[in-house]
Write an enzyme that holds these catalytic residues in place. Sequence first.
Site, PDB file in Angstrom:
ATOM      1  N   PRO A  18     -27.236 -59.397  -3.586  1.00 50.40           N
ATOM      2  CA  PRO A  18     -28.055 -60.613  -3.493  1.00 50.40           C
ATOM      3  C   PRO A  18     -27.229 -61.727  -2.847  1.00 50.40           C
ATOM      4  O   PRO A  18     -26.164 -62.071  -3.348  1.00 50.40           O
ATOM      5  CB  PRO A  18     -28.385 -60.936  -4.956  1.00 50.40           C
ATOM      6  CG  PRO A  18     -27.297 -60.270  -5.743  1.00 50.40           C
ATOM      7  CD  PRO A  18     -26.841 -59.089  -4.959  1.00 50.40           C
ATOM      8  N   MET A  19     -27.714 -62.251  -1.712  1.00 51.22           N
ATOM      9  CA  MET A  19     -26.980 -63.301  -1.009  1.00 51.22           C
ATOM     10  C   MET A  19     -27.935 -64.429  -0.640  1.00 51.22           C
ATOM     11  O   MET A  19     -28.970 -64.182  -0.014  1.00 51.22           O
ATOM     12  CB  MET A  19     -26.309 -62.736   0.253  1.00 51.22           C
ATOM     13  CG  MET A  19     -25.184 -61.761  -0.024  1.00 51.22           C
ATOM     14  SD  MET A  19     -24.465 -61.085   1.503  1.00 51.22           S
ATOM     15  CE  MET A  19     -25.700 -59.841   1.929  1.00 51.22           C
ATOM     16  N   GLN A  72     -33.062 -61.123  -8.675  1.00 49.91           N
ATOM     17  CA  GLN A  72     -31.926 -61.706  -9.393  1.00 49.91           C
ATOM     18  C   GLN A  72     -32.213 -63.155  -9.754  1.00 49.91           C
ATOM     19  O   GLN A  72     -32.646 -63.940  -8.918  1.00 49.91           O
ATOM     20  CB  GLN A  72     -30.650 -61.648  -8.559  1.00 49.91           C
ATOM     21  CG  GLN A  72     -29.428 -62.058  -9.387  1.00 49.91           C
ATOM     22  CD  GLN A  72     -28.166 -62.231  -8.561  1.00 49.91           C
ATOM     23  OE1 GLN A  72     -28.047 -63.179  -7.814  1.00 49.91           O
ATOM     24  NE2 GLN A  72     -27.216 -61.325  -8.734  1.00 49.91           N
ATOM     25  N   CYS A 102     -22.000 -66.117  -9.379  1.00 53.17           N
ATOM     26  CA  CYS A 102     -21.975 -67.063  -8.269  1.00 53.17           C
ATOM     27  C   CYS A 102     -20.933 -68.143  -8.518  1.00 53.17           C
ATOM     28  O   CYS A 102     -20.956 -68.819  -9.554  1.00 53.17           O
ATOM     29  CB  CYS A 102     -23.344 -67.706  -8.080  1.00 53.17           C
ATOM     30  SG  CYS A 102     -23.365 -68.942  -6.763  1.00 53.17           S
ATOM     31  N   LYS A 141     -24.678 -58.873 -12.552  1.00 54.27           N
ATOM     32  CA  LYS A 141     -23.641 -58.986 -11.523  1.00 54.27           C
ATOM     33  C   LYS A 141     -22.699 -60.106 -11.951  1.00 54.27           C
ATOM     34  O   LYS A 141     -23.137 -61.202 -12.298  1.00 54.27           O
ATOM     35  CB  LYS A 141     -24.234 -59.307 -10.157  1.00 54.27           C
ATOM     36  CG  LYS A 141     -23.175 -59.361  -9.048  1.00 54.27           C
ATOM     37  CD  LYS A 141     -23.810 -59.508  -7.675  1.00 54.27           C
ATOM     38  CE  LYS A 141     -22.762 -59.338  -6.568  1.00 54.27           C
ATOM     39  NZ  LYS A 141     -21.826 -60.468  -6.481  1.00 54.27           N
ATOM     40  N   GLY A 205     -17.069 -56.503  -3.274  1.00 47.11           N
ATOM     41  CA  GLY A 205     -15.960 -57.299  -2.759  1.00 47.11           C
ATOM     42  C   GLY A 205     -15.096 -56.526  -1.791  1.00 47.11           C
ATOM     43  O   GLY A 205     -14.461 -55.537  -2.173  1.00 47.11           O
ATOM     44  N   ASP A 206     -15.109 -56.937  -0.521  1.00 45.84           N
ATOM     45  CA  ASP A 206     -14.261 -56.361   0.522  1.00 45.84           C
ATOM     46  C   ASP A 206     -14.601 -54.920   0.895  1.00 45.84           C
ATOM     47  O   ASP A 206     -13.758 -54.216   1.456  1.00 45.84           O
ATOM     48  CB  ASP A 206     -12.770 -56.435   0.136  1.00 45.84           C
ATOM     49  CG  ASP A 206     -12.261 -57.861   0.030  1.00 45.84           C
ATOM     50  OD1 ASP A 206     -13.024 -58.789   0.341  1.00 45.84           O
ATOM     51  OD2 ASP A 206     -11.094 -58.053  -0.383  1.00 45.84           O
ATOM     52  N   GLY A 228     -22.024 -56.744   0.594  1.00 44.71           N
ATOM     53  CA  GLY A 228     -22.437 -58.110   0.871  1.00 44.71           C
ATOM     54  C   GLY A 228     -22.173 -58.499   2.305  1.00 44.71           C
ATOM     55  O   GLY A 228     -22.943 -58.166   3.216  1.00 44.71           O
TER      56      GLY A 228
END
Length: 330
Positions: A18-19, A72, A102, A141, A205-206, A228
């Site tokens: 979710p972004m 979300q 977040c 998350k 992440g990454d 992401g």
Amino acid sequence: MVKIGNIELPDFPLLLAPMEDVSDPPFRALCKEQGADVVYTEFISSEGLIRDAAKSTMKLDIYEKERPVGIQIFGANLDSMLKSVEIVEKSGPDIIDINFGCPVKKVVSKGAGAGILKDIDLMVSLTEAMVKHTKLPVTVKTRLGWDENSIKIVEVAERLQDVGCASIAIHGRTRAQMYKGEADWRPIAAVKNNPRMHIPVFGNGDVNSPEKAMLMRDEFGLDGAMIGRASIGYPWFFREVKHYFETGTHMAKPTMDERVEAARRHLQMSIDWKGERLGVFETRRHYTNYFKGIPHFKEYRQRLVTTDDSAGVFTVLDEVYEKFGDHQFV
């Protein structure tokens, strides 16, 4: 097989994270076509939902072709979160996800998102109440902790599981790190290796290459990867990871024809969903990655992100194909 509640997913599923201002229906559709196994909406304010704020309620739009899809929500007030669950259920998602990760100040300052990492008891009680308030699977998350001195993610994940959380996605940074430095997947692996854990544990992440995804699967033993930033303007990332898993080789990069067509479809779907002005504006962040690596592209990039009408953007995209159609991506 990996299961979130009763939702059956393939081994090591790939999830679209979710972004904010990214994971909207047009982009989710493109990622789904390219192999994303689960997609999540942009995060939605529980306070905005119960006030019927237009921006929040618009984010509830989901479509059959993107299932399984999770909505979300974030917040720190129990009453507001429970009311928002009732609103969210009416949209018919497959999953309700809680954002406890977040790091942005405007969210954290209200005790929501990663701000709740300062109050783990509240984090657990909110999750428990939401699980009891819906028949949908509730997932979480989050991040490793507030800062490096307060990382208790193994204990936190176990407590969330014990109150009914159906899966957990963990970003390998603390709130204090924001998005700086490298993500540390070792604490996420420690969660997965906890013998008491039985729900899926996803890493975030990454994950920016097929090799990184394979490392997360084979060396860290996680149940799946949440993707992401690597997908922004590049929905093909999902298919590239799956091809690498199956063959051990890299598939050919999308051609200029594929990139221009995806950019055109993305823009048109955005306009159809949110109107001309917002559709044009909110698609801009993707163009850099759609056309990354093309030499002497600065003039066209500038025009793509400054042209205010869709007809003008479509014209630029036509020019891009005409001038760079033979470019080979490596």
